[in-house]
Scaffold this motif. Structure first.
Motif, short mmCIF file in Angstrom:
data_model
loop_
_atom_site.label_atom_id
_atom_site.label_comp_id
_atom_site.label_asym_id
_atom_site.label_seq_id
_atom_site.Cartn_x
_atom_site.Cartn_y
_atom_site.Cartn_z
N GLN A 63 -68.73 -92.44 -6.69
CA GLN A 63 -68.48 -93.20 -5.67
C GLN A 63 -67.86 -95.12 -5.83
N PRO A 64 -67.23 -95.44 -5.46
CA PRO A 64 -67.41 -96.83 -5.21
C PRO A 64 -68.50 -97.28 -4.24
N ASP A 65 -68.84 -99.09 -4.60
CA ASP A 65 -70.23 -99.46 -3.62
C ASP A 65 -69.26 -99.83 -2.69
N ASP A 66 -68.08 -100.37 -2.76
CA ASP A 66 -67.01 -100.73 -0.98
C ASP A 66 -65.45 -100.53 -1.62
N GLY A 67 -64.84 -99.87 -0.54
CA GLY A 67 -63.80 -100.15 -0.03
C GLY A 67 -63.31 -98.36 -0.06
N SER A 68 -62.01 -98.12 -0.05
CA SER A 68 -61.32 -96.38 0.32
C SER A 68 -60.71 -96.25 -0.77
#
Length: 242
Positions: free
Chosen positions: A75-80
């Motif tokens: 999973q990213p820390d930010d964004g989608s």
């Protein structure tokens, strides 16, 4: 190799991008350093359904990290990240796993083939986790996948009996057996000689184009990357179109 018993999540229309990445960042905490290291910074990428994109960058640039995020393994820390119209970052872990299994096939440099098993057994492994017709007919489906990559005469050969190029073709057949609409390939020819590498990539590109699958290729080989519809460079955590 169309399998009506495997339903694709979302049943997205053809105009929906295969992958749409918006503002994705990833940071890692390094022991002994007070601040985390930013590996990916505000990544933006759109790959259309049936499109082929390549990502190039030096070793350590974060290419594999990005591919793991694109493949819903991290999973990213930010964004989608949206996969065929589904916002994957909003899903729980089980939902991401389901979406990944139904839509994405992986081809890696480290093939992760199982020693002692035949090519047929290797390719059938992903279907062991499915039920219904796919599980019952896994042998036939594995034979079809291996035939597509030209290994119909090597069905019962074990890993140790296959050349490097044949092993990579087994990995491609395994990636295709669940009929994914998106293929992610991480340095798939890094361990092959140039002639064999060209043959393997010809096969991968042809399969993607003939079946209308999206393909995202991560490589350090610029000449290989240029065969894609679009070329992107990852440097300093930022992704830019070349």
């Amino acid at each position: 190799m169309t399998r009506p018993d495997v339903k694709v999540a979302g049943a997205a229309p053809p105009t929906t991008p295969a992958v749409e990445v918006t503002g994705v960042s990833k940071r890692f905490k390094i022991r002994g350093k007070p601040d985390p290291i930013t590996v990916l910074d505000d990544i933006r990428l759109t790959v259309p359904s049936g499109g082929i994109a390549s990502i190039v960058g030096l070793s350590g640039a974060g290419k594999s990290t990005l591919l793991n995020i694109l493949g819903l393994l991290d999973q990213p820390d930010d964004g989608s990240i949206s996969v065929f119209g589904t916002n994957a970052t909003a899903l729980p872990e089980r939902g991401r796993a389901s979406l990944r299994g139904k839509t994405i096939g992986f081809v890696f440099q480290q093939l992760n083939l199982l020693s002692g098993r035949t090519a047929l057994q290797q390719v059938a492994v992903p279907l062991l986790y499915e039920g219904g017709r796919a599980l019952r007919e896994r042998r036939r489906l594995a034979e079809e996948a291996l035939t597509r990559v030209g290994l119909q005469d090597r069905l019962h050969s074990k890993v140790s009996e296959l050349s490097g190029g044949e092993q990579q073709r087994v990995a491609i057949a395994r990636a295709l057996i669940r009929d994914p609409r998106l293929i992610l390939a991480d340095e798939p020819t890094g361990a092959l000689d140039p002639v064999t590498a060209d043959q393997v990539m010809d096969l991968l590109f042809r399969t993607a184009r003939e079946d209308g699958r999206a393909l995202i290729l991560v490589t350090h080989d610029l000449s290989l990357a240029r065969r894609a519809d679009t070329v992107h460079t990852l440097d300093g955590g930022r992704l830019t179109a070349s």
